[in-house]
Design a protein around this motif. Sequence first.
Motif, mmCIF file in Angstrom:
data_model
loop_
_atom_site.group_PDB
_atom_site.id
_atom_site.type_symbol
_atom_site.label_atom_id
_atom_site.label_comp_id
_atom_site.label_asym_id
_atom_site.label_seq_id
_atom_site.Cartn_x
_atom_site.Cartn_y
_atom_site.Cartn_z
ATOM 1 N N UNK A 62 0.842 -1.201 0.000
ATOM 2 C CA UNK A 62 0.000 0.000 0.000
ATOM 3 C C UNK A 62 0.879 1.254 0.000
ATOM 4 N N UNK A 63 1.896 1.263 0.821
ATOM 5 C CA UNK A 63 2.797 2.421 0.905
ATOM 6 C C UNK A 63 3.542 2.616 -0.416
ATOM 7 N N UNK A 64 4.027 1.542 -1.003
ATOM 8 C CA UNK A 64 4.738 1.646 -2.281
ATOM 9 C C UNK A 64 3.861 2.213 -3.386
ATOM 10 N N UNK A 65 2.559 1.964 -3.302
ATOM 11 C CA UNK A 65 1.622 2.490 -4.298
ATOM 12 C C UNK A 65 1.099 3.883 -3.931
ATOM 13 N N UNK A 66 1.613 4.413 -2.841
ATOM 14 C CA UNK A 66 1.303 5.788 -2.413
ATOM 15 C C UNK A 66 -0.192 6.051 -2.177
ATOM 16 N N UNK A 67 -0.861 5.036 -1.647
ATOM 17 C CA UNK A 67 -2.251 5.227 -1.246
ATOM 18 C C UNK A 67 -2.286 5.796 0.168
#
Length: 83
Positions: A69-74
Amino acid sequence: MKLAKERGFTTIQLMTSGNPLGDSSSLEKGMDYGLRNVAVPIYSCEPDLHDEIVGQPAHADLLRALEIVILHRLNLQVLKRFQ
């Protein structure tokens, strides 16, 4: 999420255990439908206690999902329920 997009929703928040987000393709599909916010509960910082509370081995998968989730910047909301 697909139905929400079809009905005109532009931003979707998903509250989940994190398990469905264990791979990037599922998350990216959700993002295509407007997923922008994810909320997950963490019941304990101690993996064994977290797993005991949820009734299955899930802590490691949850941490992996958080990374994705963090890597996808959500937007991420962690619902802390520490014991």
